[in-house]
Design a protein around this motif. Structure first.
Motif, PDB file in Angstrom:
ATOM      1  N   LEU A  71       0.845  -1.196   0.000  1.00  0.00           N
ATOM      2  CA  LEU A  71       0.000   0.000   0.000  1.00  0.00           C
ATOM      3  C   LEU A  71       0.881   1.247   0.000  1.00  0.00           C
ATOM      4  O   LEU A  71       1.690   1.452   0.901  1.00  0.00           O
ATOM      5  CB  LEU A  71      -0.912   0.023   1.234  1.00  0.00           C
ATOM      6  CG  LEU A  71      -1.872   1.214   1.308  1.00  0.00           C
ATOM      7  CD1 LEU A  71      -3.021   1.024   0.319  1.00  0.00           C
ATOM      8  CD2 LEU A  71      -2.427   1.380   2.720  1.00  0.00           C
ATOM      9  N   ALA A  72       0.716   2.104  -1.012  1.00  0.00           N
ATOM     10  CA  ALA A  72       1.570   3.281  -1.154  1.00  0.00           C
ATOM     11  C   ALA A  72       0.827   4.589  -0.906  1.00  0.00           C
ATOM     12  O   ALA A  72       1.416   5.664  -1.025  1.00  0.00           O
ATOM     13  CB  ALA A  72       2.186   3.301  -2.552  1.00  0.00           C
ATOM     14  N   VAL A  73      -0.462   4.529  -0.542  1.00  0.00           N
ATOM     15  CA  VAL A  73      -1.255   5.745  -0.340  1.00  0.00           C
ATOM     16  C   VAL A  73      -0.671   6.562   0.815  1.00  0.00           C
ATOM     17  O   VAL A  73      -0.398   6.008   1.886  1.00  0.00           O
ATOM     18  CB  VAL A  73      -2.716   5.382  -0.024  1.00  0.00           C
ATOM     19  CG1 VAL A  73      -3.547   6.643   0.192  1.00  0.00           C
ATOM     20  CG2 VAL A  73      -3.304   4.545  -1.140  1.00  0.00           C
ATOM     21  N   PRO A  74      -0.466   7.869   0.645  1.00  0.00           N
ATOM     22  CA  PRO A  74       0.026   8.703   1.748  1.00  0.00           C
ATOM     23  C   PRO A  74      -0.903   8.610   2.955  1.00  0.00           C
ATOM     24  O   PRO A  74      -2.121   8.531   2.810  1.00  0.00           O
ATOM     25  CB  PRO A  74       0.023  10.117   1.158  1.00  0.00           C
ATOM     26  CG  PRO A  74       0.135   9.918  -0.309  1.00  0.00           C
ATOM     27  CD  PRO A  74      -0.624   8.658  -0.599  1.00  0.00           C
ATOM     28  N   ALA A  75      -0.296   8.618   4.147  1.00  0.00           N
ATOM     29  CA  ALA A  75      -1.077   8.474   5.376  1.00  0.00           C
ATOM     30  C   ALA A  75      -0.698   9.548   6.390  1.00  0.00           C
ATOM     31  O   ALA A  75       0.479   9.832   6.591  1.00  0.00           O
ATOM     32  CB  ALA A  75      -0.860   7.083   5.976  1.00  0.00           C
ATOM     33  N   LEU A  76      -1.722  10.132   7.014  1.00  0.00           N
ATOM     34  CA  LEU A  76      -1.526  11.125   8.070  1.00  0.00           C
ATOM     35  C   LEU A  76      -2.057  10.550   9.366  1.00  0.00           C
ATOM     36  O   LEU A  76      -3.210  10.112   9.432  1.00  0.00           O
ATOM     37  CB  LEU A  76      -2.259  12.423   7.717  1.00  0.00           C
ATOM     38  CG  LEU A  76      -2.146  13.586   8.714  1.00  0.00           C
ATOM     39  CD1 LEU A  76      -2.218  14.914   7.963  1.00  0.00           C
ATOM     40  CD2 LEU A  76      -3.256  13.528   9.766  1.00  0.00           C
ATOM     41  N   MET A  77      -1.207  10.526  10.398  1.00  0.00           N
ATOM     42  CA  MET A  77      -1.632  10.033  11.701  1.00  0.00           C
ATOM     43  C   MET A  77      -2.153  11.184  12.540  1.00  0.00           C
ATOM     44  O   MET A  77      -1.507  12.223  12.663  1.00  0.00           O
ATOM     45  CB  MET A  77      -0.483   9.341  12.418  1.00  0.00           C
ATOM     46  CG  MET A  77      -0.157   7.980  11.851  1.00  0.00           C
ATOM     47  SD  MET A  77       0.134   6.788  13.151  1.00  0.00           S
ATOM     48  CE  MET A  77       0.366   5.309  12.152  1.00  0.00           C
ATOM     49  N   LEU A  78      -3.321  10.977  13.130  1.00  0.00           N
ATOM     50  CA  LEU A  78      -3.996  11.986  13.938  1.00  0.00           C
ATOM     51  C   LEU A  78      -4.153  11.404  15.336  1.00  0.00           C
ATOM     52  O   LEU A  78      -4.870  10.424  15.518  1.00  0.00           O
ATOM     53  CB  LEU A  78      -5.363  12.283  13.319  1.00  0.00           C
ATOM     54  CG  LEU A  78      -6.195  13.410  13.892  1.00  0.00           C
ATOM     55  CD1 LEU A  78      -5.479  14.748  13.716  1.00  0.00           C
ATOM     56  CD2 LEU A  78      -7.544  13.437  13.203  1.00  0.00           C
ATOM     57  N   THR A  79      -3.449  11.979  16.322  1.00  0.00           N
ATOM     58  CA  THR A  79      -3.411  11.324  17.617  1.00  0.00           C
ATOM     59  C   THR A  79      -3.041  12.261  18.753  1.00  0.00           C
ATOM     60  O   THR A  79      -2.459  13.327  18.541  1.00  0.00           O
ATOM     61  CB  THR A  79      -2.390  10.167  17.582  1.00  0.00           C
ATOM     62  OG1 THR A  79      -2.314   9.539  18.855  1.00  0.00           O
ATOM     63  CG2 THR A  79      -1.018  10.686  17.212  1.00  0.00           C
ATOM     64  N   ALA A  80      -3.393  11.826  19.978  1.00  0.00           N
ATOM     65  CA  ALA A  80      -2.991  12.550  21.182  1.00  0.00           C
ATOM     66  C   ALA A  80      -1.607  12.121  21.641  1.00  0.00           C
ATOM     67  O   ALA A  80      -1.028  12.724  22.544  1.00  0.00           O
ATOM     68  CB  ALA A  80      -4.004  12.309  22.298  1.00  0.00           C
ATOM     69  N   MET A  81      -1.059  11.085  21.028  1.00  0.00           N
ATOM     70  CA  MET A  81       0.281  10.595  21.381  1.00  0.00           C
ATOM     71  C   MET A  81       1.320  11.443  20.652  1.00  0.00           C
ATOM     72  O   MET A  81       1.695  11.140  19.521  1.00  0.00           O
ATOM     73  CB  MET A  81       0.419   9.117  21.000  1.00  0.00           C
ATOM     74  CG  MET A  81      -0.586   8.204  21.701  1.00  0.00           C
ATOM     75  SD  MET A  81      -0.573   6.501  21.064  1.00  0.00           S
ATOM     76  CE  MET A  81       1.090   5.976  21.517  1.00  0.00           C
ATOM     77  N   ASP A  82       1.770  12.528  21.310  1.00  0.00           N
ATOM     78  CA  ASP A  82       2.612  13.492  20.611  1.00  0.00           C
ATOM     79  C   ASP A  82       4.053  13.553  21.132  1.00  0.00           C
ATOM     80  O   ASP A  82       4.783  14.496  20.840  1.00  0.00           O
ATOM     81  CB  ASP A  82       1.989  14.891  20.675  1.00  0.00           C
ATOM     82  CG  ASP A  82       1.838  15.390  22.109  1.00  0.00           C
ATOM     83  OD1 ASP A  82       2.021  14.580  23.044  1.00  0.00           O
ATOM     84  OD2 ASP A  82       1.532  16.584  22.278  1.00  0.00           O
ATOM     85  N   GLU A  83       4.458  12.551  21.908  1.00  0.00           N
ATOM     86  CA  GLU A  83       5.861  12.484  22.320  1.00  0.00           C
ATOM     87  C   GLU A  83       6.728  12.198  21.095  1.00  0.00           C
ATOM     88  O   GLU A  83       6.262  11.602  20.113  1.00  0.00           O
ATOM     89  CB  GLU A  83       6.067  11.389  23.363  1.00  0.00           C
ATOM     90  CG  GLU A  83       5.323  11.611  24.673  1.00  0.00           C
ATOM     91  CD  GLU A  83       5.909  12.764  25.469  1.00  0.00           C
ATOM     92  OE1 GLU A  83       7.120  13.055  25.290  1.00  0.00           O
ATOM     93  OE2 GLU A  83       5.163  13.367  26.267  1.00  0.00           O
ATOM     94  N   VAL A  84       7.990  12.604  21.171  1.00  0.00           N
ATOM     95  CA  VAL A  84       8.898  12.402  20.041  1.00  0.00           C
ATOM     96  C   VAL A  84       8.967  10.921  19.671  1.00  0.00           C
ATOM     97  O   VAL A  84       8.924  10.551  18.486  1.00  0.00           O
ATOM     98  CB  VAL A  84      10.310  12.945  20.370  1.00  0.00           C
ATOM     99  CG1 VAL A  84      11.295  12.551  19.278  1.00  0.00           C
ATOM    100  CG2 VAL A  84      10.273  14.454  20.516  1.00  0.00           C
ATOM    101  N   ARG A  85       9.045  10.057  20.677  1.00  0.00           N
ATOM    102  CA  ARG A  85       9.151   8.621  20.386  1.00  0.00           C
ATOM    103  C   ARG A  85       7.900   8.096  19.681  1.00  0.00           C
ATOM    104  O   ARG A  85       7.979   7.171  18.860  1.00  0.00           O
ATOM    105  CB  ARG A  85       9.421   7.835  21.669  1.00  0.00           C
ATOM    106  CG  ARG A  85       8.304   7.891  22.702  1.00  0.00           C
ATOM    107  CD  ARG A  85       8.644   7.022  23.920  1.00  0.00           C
ATOM    108  NE  ARG A  85       7.603   7.062  24.921  1.00  0.00           N
ATOM    109  CZ  ARG A  85       7.530   7.982  25.874  1.00  0.00           C
ATOM    110  NH1 ARG A  85       8.443   8.937  25.940  1.00  0.00           N
ATOM    111  NH2 ARG A  85       6.551   7.940  26.762  1.00  0.00           N
ATOM    112  N   ASP A  86       6.749   8.697  20.012  1.00  0.00           N
ATOM    113  CA  ASP A  86       5.506   8.285  19.364  1.00  0.00           C
ATOM    114  C   ASP A  86       5.501   8.700  17.896  1.00  0.00           C
ATOM    115  O   ASP A  86       5.084   7.932  17.017  1.00  0.00           O
ATOM    116  CB  ASP A  86       4.298   8.902  20.072  1.00  0.00           C
ATOM    117  CG  ASP A  86       4.165   8.421  21.508  1.00  0.00           C
ATOM    118  OD1 ASP A  86       4.398   7.227  21.746  1.00  0.00           O
ATOM    119  OD2 ASP A  86       3.826   9.244  22.373  1.00  0.00           O
TER     120      ASP A  86
END
Length: 222
Positions: A71-86
């Protein structure tokens, strides 16, 4: 442009879907990965908007699995997990962008549009057919240099006709690419938008009906 939003929070999903549809994008929605996988099997998308943690799994794991399957479709993650490691974990799983909650819907729309344009990178940003110009980046339409006021849906339909010129584009293709799963294929939504575009584009008429086949642009050389 067609987008799949995968989010299990109903209020957040409604806000994201509403903002993207208001911007002229066709949007399908899923509350979890079981529905999302069905959508991905049936439809082709220009971008995915994924909530990171869903009731039926971590989207990072699911995206990683889909990337390995091609699957090559661009993906945007939307989340409350905003630490650098996340964020790093999201990018390593195959995400192309990462937006932390709470977020600006206006910014989200622009980020999704940017990913959609990246997915069609070989397509020029500005399309020209005769004296008509469609600027995908600025969402503007001009004829003979005059800026026209068009709705997001009118823009999407005209852009599709410009991209496919000189080919005929069927009603079903327009519905598939410019509307989402909420559209009724038996309705006259396409006819209404075409009529509005013809009125706004003025004379000479450039959108022609090919009986039994669909619509195409009638360039001056035809």
């Amino acid at each position: 442009m067609r987008v799949l939003v995968i989010e299990d929070d109903g209020q957040v999903r409604d806000a994201v879907v509403s903002a993207l549809r208001s911007a002229g994008l066709a949007v399908d929605e899923a509350a979890g990965w079981s529905q999302a996988e069905l959508n991905l099997t049936i439809n082709a998308y220009d971008c995915l908007v994924l909530d990171r943690m869903l009731a039926d799994g971590d989207s990072a794991d699911q995206l990683y699995r889909l990337r390995r399957r091609g699957l090559a479709v661009p993906a945007l993650m939307l989340t409350a997990m905003d630490e650098v490691r996340d964020r790093i974990a999201g990018f390593e799983a195959g995400a192309d962008d990462y937006v932390a909650k709470p977020f600006s819907t206006a910014e989200l729309v622009q980020r999704v549009r940017a990913l959609c344009r990246r997915n069609g990178a070989t397509r020029p940003t500005v399309l020209r057919v005769d004296d008509i110009e469609v600027d995908a980046a600025r969402r503007q339409v001009r004829r003979a240099g005059v800026l026209l006021t068009v709705t997001p849906k009118e823009f999407s339909v005209l852009e599709m006709l410009m991209i496919r010129d000189p080919a005929v584009v069927s009603r079903s293709e327009l519905i598939e690419h410019c509307w989402d799963e909420m559209a009724d294929p038996a309705s006259n939504v396409v006819d209404v938008i075409i009529a509005q575009l013809r009125r706004k584009l003025g004379e000479p008429q450039i959108i022609t009906t090919v009986r039994g086949a669909g619509y195409r642009l009638a360039t001056q050389g035809c």
